[in-house]
Design an enzyme around this catalytic site. Structure first.
Site, PDB file in Angstrom:
ATOM      1  N   GLY A  13       0.850  -1.195   0.000  1.00 58.57           N
ATOM      2  CA  GLY A  13       0.000   0.000   0.000  1.00 58.57           C
ATOM      3  C   GLY A  13       0.878   1.234   0.000  1.00 58.57           C
ATOM      4  O   GLY A  13       1.672   1.441   0.925  1.00 58.57           O
ATOM      5  N   CYS A  48      -7.716  12.804   0.192  1.00 56.81           N
ATOM      6  CA  CYS A  48      -8.580  13.782   0.855  1.00 56.81           C
ATOM      7  C   CYS A  48      -8.961  14.931  -0.086  1.00 56.81           C
ATOM      8  O   CYS A  48      -9.933  15.642   0.163  1.00 56.81           O
ATOM      9  CB  CYS A  48      -7.879  14.359   2.086  1.00 56.81           C
ATOM     10  SG  CYS A  48      -7.265  13.081   3.181  1.00 56.81           S
ATOM     11  N   THR A 118      -2.893  -1.293   3.901  1.00 64.79           N
ATOM     12  CA  THR A 118      -3.801  -1.625   2.794  1.00 64.79           C
ATOM     13  C   THR A 118      -5.083  -0.792   2.800  1.00 64.79           C
ATOM     14  O   THR A 118      -5.915  -0.921   1.905  1.00 64.79           O
ATOM     15  CB  THR A 118      -4.155  -3.132   2.846  1.00 64.79           C
ATOM     16  OG1 THR A 118      -4.491  -3.458   4.191  1.00 64.79           O
ATOM     17  CG2 THR A 118      -2.972  -3.992   2.410  1.00 64.79           C
ATOM     18  N   ALA A 120      -8.778   1.036   3.596  1.00 65.11           N
ATOM     19  CA  ALA A 120     -10.163   0.581   3.771  1.00 65.11           C
ATOM     20  C   ALA A 120     -10.899   0.788   2.452  1.00 65.11           C
ATOM     21  O   ALA A 120     -10.652   1.767   1.746  1.00 65.11           O
ATOM     22  CB  ALA A 120     -10.838   1.373   4.883  1.00 65.11           C
ATOM     23  N   GLY A 255     -19.638   4.583   3.920  1.00 66.12           N
ATOM     24  CA  GLY A 255     -18.632   4.195   4.904  1.00 66.12           C
ATOM     25  C   GLY A 255     -17.612   3.255   4.282  1.00 66.12           C
ATOM     26  O   GLY A 255     -17.691   2.922   3.095  1.00 66.12           O
ATOM     27  N   THR A 284       1.792  -6.660  14.468  1.00 64.01           N
ATOM     28  CA  THR A 284       0.734  -7.674  14.492  1.00 64.01           C
ATOM     29  C   THR A 284       1.181  -8.828  15.386  1.00 64.01           C
ATOM     30  O   THR A 284       2.240  -8.759  16.003  1.00 64.01           O
ATOM     31  CB  THR A 284       0.475  -8.211  13.071  1.00 64.01           C
ATOM     32  OG1 THR A 284       1.654  -8.913  12.645  1.00 64.01           O
ATOM     33  CG2 THR A 284       0.162  -7.084  12.096  1.00 64.01           C
ATOM     34  N   PRO A 287       5.832 -11.137  14.734  1.00 66.67           N
ATOM     35  CA  PRO A 287       6.809 -10.095  15.087  1.00 66.67           C
ATOM     36  C   PRO A 287       7.516  -9.466  13.892  1.00 66.67           C
ATOM     37  O   PRO A 287       8.169  -8.439  14.041  1.00 66.67           O
ATOM     38  CB  PRO A 287       7.812 -10.843  15.982  1.00 66.67           C
ATOM     39  CG  PRO A 287       7.591 -12.296  15.739  1.00 66.67           C
ATOM     40  CD  PRO A 287       6.180 -12.463  15.287  1.00 66.67           C
TER      41      PRO A 287
HETATM   42  P1  FAD Z   1      -4.873   4.342   1.818  1.00 65.64           P
HETATM   43  O1  FAD Z   1      -4.340   5.719   1.806  1.00 65.64           O
HETATM   44  O2  FAD Z   1      -6.250   4.109   1.324  1.00 65.64           O
HETATM   45  O3  FAD Z   1      -3.869   3.426   1.019  1.00 65.64           O
HETATM   46  C1  FAD Z   1      -4.061   2.052   0.902  1.00 65.64           C
HETATM   47  C2  FAD Z   1      -3.497   1.610  -0.413  1.00 65.64           C
HETATM   48  O4  FAD Z   1      -3.202   0.223  -0.346  1.00 65.64           O
HETATM   49  C3  FAD Z   1      -4.489   1.761  -1.567  1.00 65.64           C
HETATM   50  O5  FAD Z   1      -3.982   2.645  -2.545  1.00 65.64           O
HETATM   51  C4  FAD Z   1      -4.642   0.347  -2.113  1.00 65.64           C
HETATM   52  O6  FAD Z   1      -4.697   0.314  -3.531  1.00 65.64           O
HETATM   53  C5  FAD Z   1      -3.394  -0.325  -1.605  1.00 65.64           C
HETATM   54  N1  FAD Z   1      -3.545  -1.773  -1.431  1.00 65.64           N
HETATM   55  C6  FAD Z   1      -4.486  -2.423  -0.719  1.00 65.64           C
HETATM   56  N2  FAD Z   1      -4.276  -3.748  -0.755  1.00 65.64           N
HETATM   57  C7  FAD Z   1      -3.173  -3.933  -1.516  1.00 65.64           C
HETATM   58  C8  FAD Z   1      -2.466  -5.089  -1.923  1.00 65.64           C
HETATM   59  N3  FAD Z   1      -2.844  -6.295  -1.537  1.00 65.64           N
HETATM   60  N4  FAD Z   1      -1.376  -4.927  -2.694  1.00 65.64           N
HETATM   61  C9  FAD Z   1      -0.962  -3.684  -3.090  1.00 65.64           C
HETATM   62  N5  FAD Z   1      -1.607  -2.552  -2.716  1.00 65.64           N
HETATM   63  C10 FAD Z   1      -2.696  -2.684  -1.950  1.00 65.64           C
HETATM   64  N6  FAD Z   1      -8.941  11.724   6.122  1.00 65.64           N
HETATM   65  C11 FAD Z   1      -8.785  12.847   6.851  1.00 65.64           C
HETATM   66  O7  FAD Z   1      -8.195  12.788   7.927  1.00 65.64           O
HETATM   67  N7  FAD Z   1      -9.265  14.048   6.391  1.00 65.64           N
HETATM   68  C12 FAD Z   1      -9.907  14.167   5.205  1.00 65.64           C
HETATM   69  O8  FAD Z   1     -10.316  15.260   4.806  1.00 65.64           O
HETATM   70  C13 FAD Z   1     -10.107  12.999   4.430  1.00 65.64           C
HETATM   71  N8  FAD Z   1     -10.777  13.052   3.254  1.00 65.64           N
HETATM   72  C14 FAD Z   1     -10.909  11.918   2.510  1.00 65.64           C
HETATM   73  C15 FAD Z   1     -11.592  11.987   1.306  1.00 65.64           C
HETATM   74  C16 FAD Z   1     -11.744  10.853   0.538  1.00 65.64           C
HETATM   75  C17 FAD Z   1     -12.486  10.942  -0.747  1.00 65.64           C
HETATM   76  C18 FAD Z   1     -11.180   9.621   0.976  1.00 65.64           C
HETATM   77  C19 FAD Z   1     -11.327   8.388   0.153  1.00 65.64           C
HETATM   78  C20 FAD Z   1     -10.524   9.538   2.177  1.00 65.64           C
HETATM   79  C21 FAD Z   1     -10.375  10.683   2.960  1.00 65.64           C
HETATM   80  N9  FAD Z   1      -9.725  10.635   4.195  1.00 65.64           N
HETATM   81  C22 FAD Z   1      -9.578  11.771   4.935  1.00 65.64           C
HETATM   82  C23 FAD Z   1      -9.238   9.356   4.749  1.00 65.64           C
HETATM   83  C24 FAD Z   1      -7.769   9.144   4.481  1.00 65.64           C
HETATM   84  O9  FAD Z   1      -7.513   9.357   3.139  1.00 65.64           O
HETATM   85  C25 FAD Z   1      -7.404   7.734   4.894  1.00 65.64           C
HETATM   86  O10 FAD Z   1      -7.653   7.602   6.262  1.00 65.64           O
HETATM   87  C26 FAD Z   1      -5.938   7.416   4.636  1.00 65.64           C
HETATM   88  O11 FAD Z   1      -5.642   7.534   3.284  1.00 65.64           O
HETATM   89  C27 FAD Z   1      -5.647   5.989   5.098  1.00 65.64           C
HETATM   90  O12 FAD Z   1      -4.339   5.651   4.789  1.00 65.64           O
HETATM   91  P2  FAD Z   1      -3.934   4.138   4.520  1.00 65.64           P
HETATM   92  O13 FAD Z   1      -2.494   4.141   4.168  1.00 65.64           O
HETATM   93  O14 FAD Z   1      -4.393   3.311   5.647  1.00 65.64           O
HETATM   94  O15 FAD Z   1      -4.814   3.713   3.276  1.00 65.64           O
END
Ligand code: FAD
Length: 558
Positions: A13, A48, A118, A120, A255, A284, A287
């Site tokens: 990710g 975002c 990864t 949500a 959601g 997780t 380790p």
């Molecule tokens: P993500 O940033 O979603 O990244 C996960 C990545 O993992 C994805 O690109 C996916 O393709 C990749 N992935 C998943 N599984 C695999 C796999 N098996 N192999 C390879 N790649 C994989 N938060 C705020 O605090 N303020 C805001 O204003 C805000 N606005 C938002 C607006 C929108 C439209 C969205 C969608 C989200 C918003 N958020 C906001 C939430 C914020 O973007 C997320 O909380 C944050 O991006 C989470 O980070 P993450 O690294 O966990 O996941």
């Protein structure tokens, strides 16, 4: 500090948590091999910002791309492989299997440490007809591009946004600003469930003031093709209570759920809320594997319960913490307060910590105050009231949560209150905070100070409170509402059955008040009625102050 050399770190990710972890890892280990796998076509993009790109406020798609694989290679020497999905983790051999999405080629890589970020995925419940080319989710740049392609050819389009969370509201605002007819459909009685109902009511009013058709308490039960008698369009959104809404496009903002299949298939522990379970070091139950971001469960800072928080701030900080732990700098992610903010047309709504519902669920006793202080000194032009709600413990005064809605100054008050929560402060501390003041920015008693003082008044027994939702259930044989506002204010509206005595006349008219009743005093915001309560209490009357007074009550009952 111990230095770790020659480690092979793999990150799954490449957006918020993943990119943050990768960059931090490189700063801590120059000679380690760091590979980032990203299923999509883009890394480190500003998800975002997607709603504002759809709405045209962000005009240039490239400005959403914070980094590219090439820039990450140049600056951080990261090996970023986009369009490549990690499909299996073999924990015994510390190897992962990946598949290139364009070629289908599969291969393996080994790791010393693995970080899962990864994210949500948008929820798509099994509602009949939900899959349709004009039904869009908003998670990544291709999603936004699809919506943009639809909006390009649409002049007066009808968009139905299903779900009143922050992504749904941001999309509703942006589509409305583009001139589309927008309906927001929400199954529960309010939008934005982190807010208590009377605070969400400000958002309802703002949606309606901007001609968004808001339908609450009415879940979608089906999406159907239009019949011959119905206007042509992509689909008809069918609601439980019978309405059929013609839509040219549907935005699904229902959601998100943590993407855990990779972790679960590898036998990593999944928690009770459906996220990857990690310890305080974001490790997780294996380790060699860490997990961060939307995919994990975290501890709620107030209730202590496991919770899911899909926010960019925690994801970014957790990425850094996981990298710290892997490279010899023990760090902890203790808990979350779910601090969040959303802009909706002209207003801003922010929250931090627990709301009433979560406190009740956790059986935590609380008191709630409402205030409507000015965003800055009232005599300086442009001051706007902030609807501010603060929840605190009835015994110690410990701060439990806060919500604020207004046109100006909401962000800084919520951030001060979020800081106070992290510091485990009480309302007594809020009263003592020394905050920056000059007339254009605040008041000598800042809204946060005022909240602390108002809460202290309750804890000291100087005043007791009544809440907005008690008014409807009052028995006039026992309790009367006393309006202490001026005649001009009362002329614009009043609580049915209330007695009217302006504050400045109260001392001279005490004999008009029956002594065998309790009174609930109110004014416009609760300040003058607090003064009235002090007059009445010291004259032997039983009285409570309607917290938030007319502003909170009249808005909440709409
Ligand atoms: P993500 O940033 O979603 O990244 C996960 C990545 O993992 C994805 O690109 C996916 O393709 C990749 N992935 C998943 N599984 C695999 C796999 N098996 N192999 C390879 N790649 C994989 N938060 C705020 O605090 N303020 C805001 O204003 C805000 N606005 C938002 C607006 C929108 C439209 C969205 C969608 C989200 C918003 N958020 C906001 C939430 C914020 O973007 C997320 O909380 C944050 O991006 C989470 O980070 P993450 O690294 O966990 O996941």
């Amino acid at each position: 500090m111990k230095h770790v050399h020659n480690k092979r770190l793999i990150i799954v990710g490449g957006v918020a948590g993943g990119a943050s972890a990768a960059a931090r890892a490189r700063r801590l280990c120059e000679d380690c091999e760091i590979i980032v796998f990203e299923r999509g076509s883009y890394v480190s993009f500003a998800n975002c910002g997607l709603p504002y790109f759809v709405g045209g406020e962000i005009a240039d798609q490239d400005s959403l791309l914070l980094q590219t694989p090439a820039s990450l290679k140049a600056r951080f020497n990261l090996d970023v492989r986009i369009k490549t999905e990690v499909i299996r983790i073999d924990r015994a051999t510390q190897r992962i299997q990946v598949r290139e999405r364009e070629t289908g080629r599969e291969y393996e890589e080994s790791y010393d440490a693995l970080i899962l970020s990864t994210g949500a995925s948008p929820l798509k419940p099994p509602i009949p007809g939900i899959d349709h080319p004009n039904h869009f989710v908003v998670r990544n740049i291709p999603d936004a591009e699809q919506i943009m392609a639809w909006t390009k050819d649409c002049l007066r389009c009808r968009a139905v946004v299903v779900g009143g969370g922050y992504i749904g509201l941001e999309m509703a605002e942006q589509l409305r600003n583009r001139g589309f007819e927008v309906t927001v459909v929400e199954a529960s009685p309010q939008v934005m469930t982190p807010f208590d109902p009377e605070m969400a009511a400000w958002l309802h009013a703002e949606l309606r003031a901007n001609d968004v058709n808001l339908l609450l308490n009415d879940p979608v039960i089906a999406f159907e093709p239009p019949s011959d008698q119905e206007p042509a369009g992509a689909s008809i959104v069918v609601l439980k209570h019978g309405q059929r809404l013609p839509a040219d496009a549907v935005i699904l903002g229902l959601g998100v759920k943590p993407e855990i299949s990779l972790a679960a298939d590898a036998g990593l522990e999944i928690g009770e809320r459906g996220g990857i379970r990690v310890n305080g070091h974001l490790q997780t139950n294996d380790p060699h594997i860490w997990a961060v971001g939307d995919a994990i469960e975290v501890r709620d800072g107030i209730t202590g319960h496991w919770t899911l928080i899909a926010l960019a701030g925690p994801a970014n900080r957790q990425g850094r913490i996981a990298a710290n732990n892997i490279f010899g700098r023990p760090s902890r992610y203790e808990q979350t307060w779910g601090t969040a903010i959303v802009r909706l047309f002209e207003i801003t709504a922010g929250c931090t910590g627990a709301n009433e519902a979560s406190l009740r669920l956790a059986d935590i006793p609380f008191l709630a105050i409402h205030l409507h202080p000015s965003s800055h000194a009232g005599y300086y032009p442009g001051a706007e009231p902030i609807a501010l709600k603060v929840l605190f413990a009835p015994d110690t005064g410990k701060l439990l949560g806060a919500q604020a809605v207004g046109h100006d100054g909401v962000d800084k008050r919520i951030d001060v209150l979020a800081t106070a929560l992290k510091a485990d402060m009480t309302v007594h501390d809020l009263a003592e905070l020394e905050l920056a003041y000059a007339p254009p920015y605040g008041s000598a008693k800042d809204p946060v100070n005022l909240a602390g003082m108002a809460a202290q008044n309750v804890l000291n027994g100087d005043v007791s409170l009544a809440q907005w939702n008690e008014v409807a259930t009052l028995d006039p044989a026992k309790t009367l509402v006393l309006d202490v506002r001026g005649a001009d204010e009362r002329a614009k509206g009043f609580i049915p059955g209330s007695i009217h005595i302006p504050l400045d006349e109260l001392r001279g008219r005490l004999d008009e008040l029956p002594r065998d009743r309790e009174f609930i005093a109110h004014c416009q915001s609760g300040q003058r009625s607090y003064f009235a309560c002090r007059v009445l209490m010291q004259n032997g009357f039983q009285v409570r102050n309607l917290t938030g007074s007319w502003r909170t009550w009249s808005n909440a009952i709409q």
